[in-house]
Design a protein around this motif. Structure first.
Motif, PDB file in Angstrom:
ATOM      1  N   THR A  54      81.278  91.494 145.963  1.00 40.67           N
ATOM      2  CA  THR A  54      80.425  92.716 146.613  1.00 40.67           C
ATOM      3  C   THR A  54      79.573  92.303 147.803  1.00 40.67           C
ATOM      4  O   THR A  54      78.616  92.064 148.128  1.00 40.67           O
ATOM      5  CB  THR A  54      79.430  93.075 145.638  1.00 40.67           C
ATOM      6  OG1 THR A  54      78.651  91.915 145.330  1.00 40.67           O
ATOM      7  CG2 THR A  54      79.955  93.598 144.175  1.00 40.67           C
ATOM      8  N   GLU A  58      76.976  98.495 150.321  1.00 41.16           N
ATOM      9  CA  GLU A  58      77.635  99.583 149.308  1.00 41.16           C
ATOM     10  C   GLU A  58      78.439  99.150 148.228  1.00 41.16           C
ATOM     11  O   GLU A  58      78.228  99.601 147.187  1.00 41.16           O
ATOM     12  CB  GLU A  58      78.444 100.373 150.395  1.00 41.16           C
ATOM     13  CG  GLU A  58      77.787 101.079 151.495  1.00 41.16           C
ATOM     14  CD  GLU A  58      77.337 100.295 152.717  1.00 41.16           C
ATOM     15  OE1 GLU A  58      76.576 100.563 153.614  1.00 41.16           O
ATOM     16  OE2 GLU A  58      77.992  99.019 152.694  1.00 41.16           O
ATOM     17  N   LYS A  60      77.669  96.573 146.545  1.00 40.08           N
ATOM     18  CA  LYS A  60      76.659  95.803 145.366  1.00 40.08           C
ATOM     19  C   LYS A  60      76.108  97.063 144.799  1.00 40.08           C
ATOM     20  O   LYS A  60      75.921  97.196 143.557  1.00 40.08           O
ATOM     21  CB  LYS A  60      75.488  95.284 146.286  1.00 40.08           C
ATOM     22  CG  LYS A  60      75.764  93.870 146.814  1.00 40.08           C
ATOM     23  CD  LYS A  60      74.774  93.383 147.516  1.00 40.08           C
ATOM     24  CE  LYS A  60      75.007  92.008 148.078  1.00 40.08           C
ATOM     25  NZ  LYS A  60      75.995  92.052 149.366  1.00 40.08           N
ATOM     26  N   THR A  61      75.958  98.211 145.354  1.00 39.57           N
ATOM     27  CA  THR A  61      75.517  99.513 144.884  1.00 39.57           C
ATOM     28  C   THR A  61      76.772 100.379 144.003  1.00 39.57           C
ATOM     29  O   THR A  61      76.238 100.578 142.684  1.00 39.57           O
ATOM     30  CB  THR A  61      75.055 100.426 145.920  1.00 39.57           C
ATOM     31  OG1 THR A  61      74.027  99.820 146.651  1.00 39.57           O
ATOM     32  CG2 THR A  61      74.532 101.718 145.357  1.00 39.57           C
ATOM     33  N   GLU A  62      77.637 100.415 144.666  1.00 40.63           N
ATOM     34  CA  GLU A  62      78.630 101.182 143.845  1.00 40.63           C
ATOM     35  C   GLU A  62      79.418 100.328 142.920  1.00 40.63           C
ATOM     36  O   GLU A  62      79.691 100.846 141.662  1.00 40.63           O
ATOM     37  CB  GLU A  62      79.884 101.416 145.010  1.00 40.63           C
ATOM     38  CG  GLU A  62      79.387 102.568 145.887  1.00 40.63           C
ATOM     39  CD  GLU A  62      80.273 102.676 147.225  1.00 40.63           C
ATOM     40  OE1 GLU A  62      81.410 102.349 147.060  1.00 40.63           O
ATOM     41  OE2 GLU A  62      80.138 103.488 148.113  1.00 40.63           O
ATOM     42  N   ILE A  64      78.503  97.448 141.062  1.00 46.02           N
ATOM     43  CA  ILE A  64      77.750  96.496 140.159  1.00 46.02           C
ATOM     44  C   ILE A  64      76.268  97.418 139.993  1.00 46.02           C
ATOM     45  O   ILE A  64      75.422  96.700 139.182  1.00 46.02           O
ATOM     46  CB  ILE A  64      77.593  95.125 140.431  1.00 46.02           C
ATOM     47  CG1 ILE A  64      76.897  94.862 141.937  1.00 46.02           C
ATOM     48  CG2 ILE A  64      78.950  94.499 140.047  1.00 46.02           C
ATOM     49  CD1 ILE A  64      76.677  93.343 142.020  1.00 46.02           C
ATOM     50  N   GLY A  65      75.924  98.368 140.638  1.00 49.95           N
ATOM     51  CA  GLY A  65      74.950  99.211 140.264  1.00 49.95           C
ATOM     52  C   GLY A  65      73.412  98.774 140.746  1.00 49.95           C
ATOM     53  O   GLY A  65      72.437  99.041 140.209  1.00 49.95           O
ATOM     54  N   VAL A  66      73.624  97.847 141.862  1.00 44.78           N
ATOM     55  CA  VAL A  66      72.257  97.261 142.629  1.00 44.78           C
ATOM     56  C   VAL A  66      71.690  98.563 143.087  1.00 44.78           C
ATOM     57  O   VAL A  66      72.252  99.212 144.117  1.00 44.78           O
ATOM     58  CB  VAL A  66      72.586  96.330 143.581  1.00 44.78           C
ATOM     59  CG1 VAL A  66      71.195  95.654 144.257  1.00 44.78           C
ATOM     60  CG2 VAL A  66      73.291  95.090 142.795  1.00 44.78           C
ATOM     61  N   PRO A  67      70.740  98.928 142.943  1.00 48.09           N
ATOM     62  CA  PRO A  67      69.963 100.093 143.485  1.00 48.09           C
ATOM     63  C   PRO A  67      69.632  99.844 145.149  1.00 48.09           C
ATOM     64  O   PRO A  67      69.330  98.831 145.630  1.00 48.09           O
ATOM     65  CB  PRO A  67      68.485 100.036 142.822  1.00 48.09           C
ATOM     66  CG  PRO A  67      68.561  99.399 141.535  1.00 48.09           C
ATOM     67  CD  PRO A  67      69.535  98.411 141.814  1.00 48.09           C
ATOM     68  N   ALA A  84      69.712  91.478 140.228  1.00 50.39           N
ATOM     69  CA  ALA A  84      70.168  92.912 139.790  1.00 50.39           C
ATOM     70  C   ALA A  84      71.768  92.469 140.033  1.00 50.39           C
ATOM     71  O   ALA A  84      72.680  93.385 139.375  1.00 50.39           O
ATOM     72  CB  ALA A  84      69.800  93.634 140.868  1.00 50.39           C
ATOM     73  N   GLY A  88      74.101  93.537 136.816  1.00 53.54           N
ATOM     74  CA  GLY A  88      75.139  94.679 136.886  1.00 53.54           C
ATOM     75  C   GLY A  88      76.286  94.349 136.701  1.00 53.54           C
ATOM     76  O   GLY A  88      77.081  94.814 136.046  1.00 53.54           O
ATOM     77  N   ARG A  92      78.599  95.817 133.677  1.00 50.20           N
ATOM     78  CA  ARG A  92      79.881  96.340 133.965  1.00 50.20           C
ATOM     79  C   ARG A  92      80.879  95.623 133.437  1.00 50.20           C
ATOM     80  O   ARG A  92      82.242  95.688 134.097  1.00 50.20           O
ATOM     81  CB  ARG A  92      79.725  96.645 135.315  1.00 50.20           C
ATOM     82  CG  ARG A  92      79.107  97.837 135.657  1.00 50.20           C
ATOM     83  CD  ARG A  92      78.566  98.247 137.200  1.00 50.20           C
ATOM     84  NE  ARG A  92      77.813  99.354 137.404  1.00 50.20           N
ATOM     85  CZ  ARG A  92      76.682  99.755 137.107  1.00 50.20           C
ATOM     86  NH1 ARG A  92      75.934  98.883 136.619  1.00 50.20           N
ATOM     87  NH2 ARG A  92      76.110 100.514 137.523  1.00 50.20           N
TER      88      ARG A  92
END
Length: 162
Positions: A54, A58, A60-62, A64-67, A84, A88, A92
């Motif tokens: 990651t 993007e 990281k967010t897409e 593994i869900g890091v806000p 996070a 994540g 996942r």
């Protein structure tokens, strides 16, 4: 990776296999080196569940869900993001333990508050609080910062065994 690191990885995998535990990785500055080291060992598929590279915010967010707002507030290279990332990757995957790594390997990208060689780690384990580790390796060169980060990731995975 050095022969010593491969031996260490093999011993780690043996212990995880004996305990029936699986590992997941979420890597940014190491670009998948932890997963690569672990999967160099024959039989690693019994332990290595999956690895996420990651590198971008993007991803990281897409993946593994890091806000995104967490990254915006603290920066990608920070304790909250490392935690996070590990959480994540754990959420996942079908792993029992996950390590997250984010840092500045250099030679560029450092700032006064986040210098080259700064690496944050998160270690998440089912049923346990997430652990954070912060390292300041200094300007050792990109390859050395990444190698030291892999060594510390292995140490965290060893620590997770208790």
């Amino acid at each position: 990776m050095t022969p010593e690191m491969k031996d260490r990885a093999a011993a780690l995998l043996d212990t995880y296999r004996q305990r029936g535990l699986k590992i997941s990785t979420a890597e940014s500055c190491t670009g998948g080196l932890v997963a690569a080291l672990l999967t160099e060992i024959a039989g690693s598929s019994a332990v290595v569940e999956r690895g996420f590279v990651t590198y971008s915010n993007e991803a990281k967010t897409e993946l593994i869900g890091v806000p995104a707002d967490l990254i915006a507030a603290h920066g990608a290279v920070s304790e909250p993001v490392a935690r996070a990332m590990a959480e994540g990757a754990l959420a996942r995957s079908y792993a029992d333990v996950a390590v997250g790594i984010t840092g500045i390997a250099g030679p560029t990208g450092g700032t006064a508050t986040k210098p080259v060689g700064l690496v944050h780690f998160g270690l998440a384990r089912k049923g346990s609080a997430t652990i954070h580790l912060e390292r300041h390796y200094g300007e050792l060169g990109r390859e050395n910062v990444r190698r030291r980060a892999v060594e510390d990731a292995l140490a965290l995975l060893e620590q997770a065994l208790g």
